[in-house]
Design a protein around this motif. Structure first.
Motif, mmCIF file in Angstrom:
data_model
loop_
_atom_site.group_PDB
_atom_site.id
_atom_site.type_symbol
_atom_site.label_atom_id
_atom_site.label_comp_id
_atom_site.label_asym_id
_atom_site.label_seq_id
_atom_site.Cartn_x
_atom_site.Cartn_y
_atom_site.Cartn_z
ATOM 1 N N PRO A 9 15.464 -30.133 6.013
ATOM 2 C CA PRO A 9 15.763 -29.059 6.016
ATOM 3 C C PRO A 9 14.963 -27.918 6.517
ATOM 4 C CG PRO A 9 15.700 -30.068 3.895
ATOM 5 C CD PRO A 9 15.473 -30.789 5.185
ATOM 6 N N GLU A 10 15.858 -26.799 6.860
ATOM 7 C CA GLU A 10 14.728 -25.793 7.616
ATOM 8 C C GLU A 10 14.116 -24.664 6.280
ATOM 9 O OE1 GLU A 10 16.122 -21.395 10.356
ATOM 10 O OE2 GLU A 10 16.537 -23.390 11.067
ATOM 11 N N SER A 11 12.916 -24.601 6.436
ATOM 12 C CA SER A 11 12.085 -23.960 5.083
ATOM 13 C C SER A 11 12.065 -22.809 5.872
ATOM 14 C CB SER A 11 10.783 -24.159 5.303
ATOM 15 O OG SER A 11 10.222 -25.051 5.342
ATOM 16 N N PRO A 12 12.617 -22.067 4.789
ATOM 17 C CA PRO A 12 11.876 -19.940 4.625
ATOM 18 C C PRO A 12 11.474 -19.576 5.549
ATOM 19 C CG PRO A 12 11.741 -21.196 2.446
ATOM 20 C CD PRO A 12 12.273 -22.323 3.151
ATOM 21 N N PRO A 13 11.867 -18.906 5.672
ATOM 22 C CA PRO A 13 10.696 -17.654 6.911
ATOM 23 C C PRO A 13 9.043 -17.679 5.488
ATOM 24 C CG PRO A 13 11.962 -16.826 6.972
ATOM 25 C CD PRO A 13 12.635 -17.640 6.216
ATOM 26 N N VAL A 14 7.839 -17.600 6.690
ATOM 27 C CA VAL A 14 6.536 -17.140 5.740
ATOM 28 C C VAL A 14 6.800 -15.805 5.542
ATOM 29 C CG1 VAL A 14 4.608 -17.688 5.467
ATOM 30 C CG2 VAL A 14 5.882 -19.266 6.078
ATOM 31 N N PRO A 15 6.718 -15.123 4.374
ATOM 32 C CA PRO A 15 6.258 -13.209 4.485
ATOM 33 C C PRO A 15 5.542 -13.132 4.718
ATOM 34 C CG PRO A 15 7.540 -13.959 2.352
ATOM 35 C CD PRO A 15 7.082 -15.351 3.132
ATOM 36 N N PRO A 16 5.596 -12.296 5.962
ATOM 37 C CA PRO A 16 4.666 -11.675 7.008
ATOM 38 C C PRO A 16 3.172 -11.254 5.898
ATOM 39 C CG PRO A 16 6.408 -10.250 7.725
ATOM 40 C CD PRO A 16 6.802 -11.395 6.592
ATOM 41 N N GLY A 17 2.524 -11.731 6.317
ATOM 42 C CA GLY A 17 0.713 -11.305 5.435
ATOM 43 C C GLY A 17 0.739 -12.391 4.217
ATOM 44 N N LEU A 18 1.657 -13.125 3.736
ATOM 45 C CA LEU A 18 0.913 -14.154 3.137
ATOM 46 C C LEU A 18 1.696 -15.295 3.270
ATOM 47 C CD1 LEU A 18 1.857 -14.490 -0.307
ATOM 48 C CD2 LEU A 18 3.806 -14.837 0.350
ATOM 49 N N PRO A 19 -0.025 -15.825 3.129
ATOM 50 C CA PRO A 19 -0.517 -17.260 3.268
ATOM 51 C C PRO A 19 0.779 -18.318 3.095
ATOM 52 C CG PRO A 19 -2.586 -16.694 2.294
ATOM 53 C CD PRO A 19 -1.042 -15.753 1.823
ATOM 54 N N ALA A 20 0.664 -19.402 4.629
ATOM 55 C CA ALA A 20 1.682 -20.701 4.131
ATOM 56 C C ALA A 20 1.565 -21.315 2.590
ATOM 57 C CB ALA A 20 1.906 -21.599 5.370
ATOM 58 N N ARG A 21 -0.118 -21.213 2.004
ATOM 59 C CA ARG A 21 -0.053 -22.453 0.729
ATOM 60 C C ARG A 21 0.614 -22.054 -0.412
ATOM 61 N NH1 ARG A 21 -6.465 -21.317 -0.613
ATOM 62 N NH2 ARG A 21 -5.605 -18.803 -0.478
ATOM 63 N N PHE A 22 1.315 -19.998 -0.308
ATOM 64 C CA PHE A 22 1.600 -20.062 -0.959
ATOM 65 C C PHE A 22 3.289 -19.855 -1.109
ATOM 66 C CE2 PHE A 22 -2.541 -17.805 -1.644
ATOM 67 C CZ PHE A 22 -3.119 -17.769 -2.765
ATOM 68 N N THR A 23 4.089 -20.385 -0.234
ATOM 69 C CA THR A 23 5.245 -20.697 0.152
ATOM 70 C C THR A 23 5.861 -22.230 0.310
ATOM 71 O OG1 THR A 23 5.100 -20.523 2.792
ATOM 72 C CG2 THR A 23 5.170 -18.099 1.321
ATOM 73 N N SER A 24 4.995 -22.720 -0.352
ATOM 74 C CA SER A 24 5.459 -24.414 -0.334
ATOM 75 C C SER A 24 5.036 -24.589 -1.274
ATOM 76 C CB SER A 24 4.376 -25.298 0.263
ATOM 77 O OG SER A 24 4.101 -24.302 2.012
#
Length: 40
Positions: A25-40
């Motif tokens: 499934p498609e992942s939600p976009p990463v908010p600008p300025g926030l490292p990807a590791r905090f959204t996983s």
């Protein structure tokens, strides 16, 4: 995973195994300025 594995004839002889899997499934976009590791 819900995939399939199918044996198909290969032109000129032999066999080809075709593995089919669903896409993730498609992942939600990463908010600008926030490292990807905090959204996983």
């Amino acid at each position: 995973m819900g995939g399939t594995l199918v044996a198909e004839d290969t032109p000129g002889g032999g066999m080809t195994m075709v593995l089919t899997l669903r896409t993730a499934p498609e992942s939600p976009p990463v908010p600008p300025g926030l490292p990807a590791r905090f959204t996983s």
